[in-house]
Design an enzyme around this catalytic site. Structure first.
Site, PDB file in Angstrom:
ATOM      1  CD  GLU A   1     -16.626  -5.296 -23.448  1.00  0.00           C
ATOM      2  OE1 GLU A   1     -17.019  -4.937 -22.312  1.00  0.00           O
ATOM      3  OE2 GLU A   1     -15.652  -6.052 -23.620  1.00  0.00           O
TER       4      GLU A   1
ATOM      5  CD  GLU B   1     -11.244  -3.785 -25.320  1.00  0.00           C
ATOM      6  OE1 GLU B   1     -11.143  -4.259 -24.156  1.00  0.00           O
ATOM      7  OE2 GLU B   1     -12.042  -2.898 -25.607  1.00  0.00           O
TER       8      GLU B   1
END
Length: 465
Positions: free
Chosen positions: A83, A230
Site C-alpha cells: 500500500e 488481503e
C-alpha cells in the site's frame, strides 16, 4: 509466535498450498523448502527506497531472498512494498523503478517467467467505486499508475489489491447493509445495480474488484488480471466496532472461500475466479491499535481455530471444515415481530417439529420469542442440510459456531460435537521454542494460480510489533 517449522506444520495439516509472507524471513523460507507450497515473498516498505534507487541493491535483495532459496522453496511472486501510495507516498516516485529493478534481477537469473513481480494497493486508491463502471484511480497517482500498469502488462503480471468490505461497511454510515458486506443472500430488490451497465451486485467484494477493473480500463488497460492480496473480517472488536464478531468473521471468510472456489467470478467477469489471500493466519495480540486490529486471525498462537469455517458445498478445503458444528440462531437485536413471524413460518409451512417448545418440554424455557425462534431456525437449517440461504428468515437469523443447546434442550447437530476440533491440528509451541519473528497469511489451491483460492498467511517482522 510458533516457530517456522510449527507454522509450516499447520499449513500442511490444513492443506494450504499458497502462502504470502510479509517479508522474506530466512527461517520461514527454509522451513517452507521441499513442501511444494507456493510462496509470495515481500519487500518491506522500509527497504523500498533503497531498492527503487539502485539496480545493484535490488539484485542483491533478489540474490539473498530468492536465489538462495530457489528451487527448494517454491517462490512464485514478489510483492514490492505494501500500500505504498497511501502509506508511504514519499516512496511513490521510485515504486515502478523498484519493480523494474527486481524484475531485471529475475530476468538475469532466468526466473522472470516463474516469479511475477507486482505491488499491493489499498482499494482506497479507487475513487467513486460505486457504481463500478464510473470508478477511476485517484488521478494524483496517474504518473505512477500508468507506467505501473504498463509494466504489469509487459511482464504478464497482475494487479495486487487489498479488499476489505469490513472497512467499507464501517465507513458507510449505514449506507452499506451488513448482509451485502458479508456475502449473505439478498432479495433481488436489495441488490445494487450499476445503472450504466445494468450489472447486479450482491456483495461489496465483487463491486470493489469490478471497480478496479473499470479503473484500469479507464487507463486503457483491459487485459491485466487481478489478485486480492488481503481480505478478511475481524472476530473481535470494542464497543465502537460491534460487528467485529466471531460469527461475522466466520460468515465472511466462509462465504468468500465458497464464492471464489465456485468460480463465480464478478458481474463484469463472470466465471473467472479472483484469487484471494485471507488476512490472516494468526491473531496478533501485541499489535498496536484497536481491539479489532489484533483479531483478524483464523488461529491462535497454539494453532487452535478462533472459529470453525463453515464451508458446506465447497468440498473439503480446510482440515477444520467441521460443517456439522454450525447452528442457525436468532440475530441479536432482531425485531421481535419479525422473529415471531419467522417462528410461525418455521413451525408451520417450514414443517419444523416444534413440539420441544411446548410447555413442560425440554426447550420450552426460556419462554421468549428469541429462544423459541433460535430453536426453530436451527431445526429448519439442519432439516435443509445447512444449505445456502436456509439460515436467513428475512434477515433475522444468522449462522454461529456456538452451540445454543442448554440444559436438557439439545439442538439439532449438537450431539457429541460440542466444542470439538476435528483432525487434531492443534500445534502448541513447545516451551523452549524461539520466536520466528514473523506472522503469517494463508491459501488453498483448486487449480492453476489465476483460477484458485488463496488464503494468505501474513508474516510480520517482530520489530513491527
Amino acid at each position: 509466535m510458533p516457530s517456522p517449522t510449527q507454522v509450516v506444520a499447520l499449513l500442511k495439516a490444513q492443506q494450504i498450498r499458497h502462502v504470502r509472507l510479509y517479508d522474506a524471513d530466512r527461517a520461514m523460507l527454509l522451513a517452507l523448502a521441499n513442501t511444494g507450497i507456493r510462496v509470495t515473498v515481500s519487500v518491506p516498505n522500509d527497504q523500498l527506497l533503497g531498492i527503487g534507487q539502485s539496480n545493484a541493491t535490488a539484485a542483491n535483495w533478489v540474490a539473498r531472498n530468492v536465489l538462495a532459496h530457489i528451487p527448494a522453496t517454491n517462490i512464485t511472486a514478489i510483492a514490492v512494498g505494501s500500500e505504498v501510495l497511501t502509506t508511504l507516498p514519499n516512496a511513490a516516485p521510485v515504486l515502478v523503478s523498484a519493480l523494474k529493478f527486481i524484475h531485471s534481477a529475475l530476468v538475469a537469473a532466468n526466473l522472470d517467467s516463474q516469479i511475477k513481480v507486482s505491488t499491493p494497493h489499498s482499494s482506497s486508491i479507487i475513487l467513486d467505486s460505486f457504481p463500478p463502471s464510473q470508478a477511476f484511480f485517484n488521478r494524483s497517482w496517474e504518473p505512477v499508475m500508468v507506467p505501473l500498469l504498463k509494466f504489469l502488462q509487459s511482464t504478464s503480471s497482475y494487479l495486487m489489491l487489498n479488499v476489505y468490505p469490513y472497512y467499507d461497511y464501517m465507513q458507510s454510515n449505514g449506507v452499506i447493509p451488513l448482509d451485502y458486506a458479508l456475502f449473505r443472500p439478498l432479495p433481488p430488490n436489495k441488490e445494487a445495480v450499476d445503472a450504466n451497465t445494468l450489472l447486479h451486485y450482491t456483495n461489496v467484494f465483487d463491486a470493489v474488484v469490478d471497480a478496479a477493473f473499470f479503473a484500469m480500463s479507464y487507463l486503457n488497460c483491459t487485459n491485466i488480471p487481478l489478485v486480492v492480496l488481503e481480505s478478511g473480517w475481524p472476530s473481535k472488536g470494542d464497543s465502537s466496532e460491534p460487528d467485529a464478531t466471531i460469527d461475522n468473521a466466520n460468515t465472511y471468510n466462509s462465504n468468500l472461500i465458497r464464492h471464489v472456489l465456485n468460480n463465480t467470478g464478478t458481474p463484469k467477469h463472470p466465471g473467472i475466479a479472483v484469487s484471494t489471500y485471507i488476512y490472516e493466519l494468526y491473531n496478533e495480540d501485541l499489535r498496536p491499535g484497536s481491539v479489532s486490529e489484533k483479531n483478524w486471525g483464523l488461529f491462535d498462537e497454539n494453532g487452535m481455530p478462533i472459529y470453525i469455517l463453515h464451508l458446506t458445498g465447497s468440498g473439503t478445503v480446510l482440515a477444520n471444515d467441521t460443517t456439522n458444528q454450525t447452528y442457525c440462531v436468532a440475530r441479536d437485536g432482531a425485531d421481535p415481530k419479525m422473529l415471531q413471524a419467522a417462528l410461525d413460518w418455521a413451525c408451520g409451512p417450514g414443517k419444523v417439529d416444534c413440539s420441544p417448545l411446548l410447555q413442560g418440554q425440554p426447550c420450552s424455557e426460556p419462554d421468549n420469542v428469541v429462544a423459541h425462534a433460535t430453536y426453530a431456525f436451527d431445526a429448519y437449517y439442519h432439516q435443509m442440510a445447512m444449505g445456502q440461504g436456509t439460515c436467513y428468515f428475512n434477515g433475522v437469523a444468522t449462522i454461529t459456531t456456538t452451540d445454543p443447546s442448554h440444559g436438557s434442550c439439545k439442538f439439532p447437530g449438537s450431539a457429541g460435537r460440542n466444542n470439538t476440533f476435528i483432525n487434531g491440528t492443534s500445534l502448541a509451541p513447545s516451551s523452549n521454542s524461539t520466536s520466528s519473528g514473523c506472522q503469517s497469511q494463508y491459501f488453498y489451491s483448486s487449480g492453476a494460480l489465476m483460477s484458485s483460492m488463496i488464503i494468505g498467511i501474513l508474516v510480520w517482522s517482530a520489530v513491527l510489533l
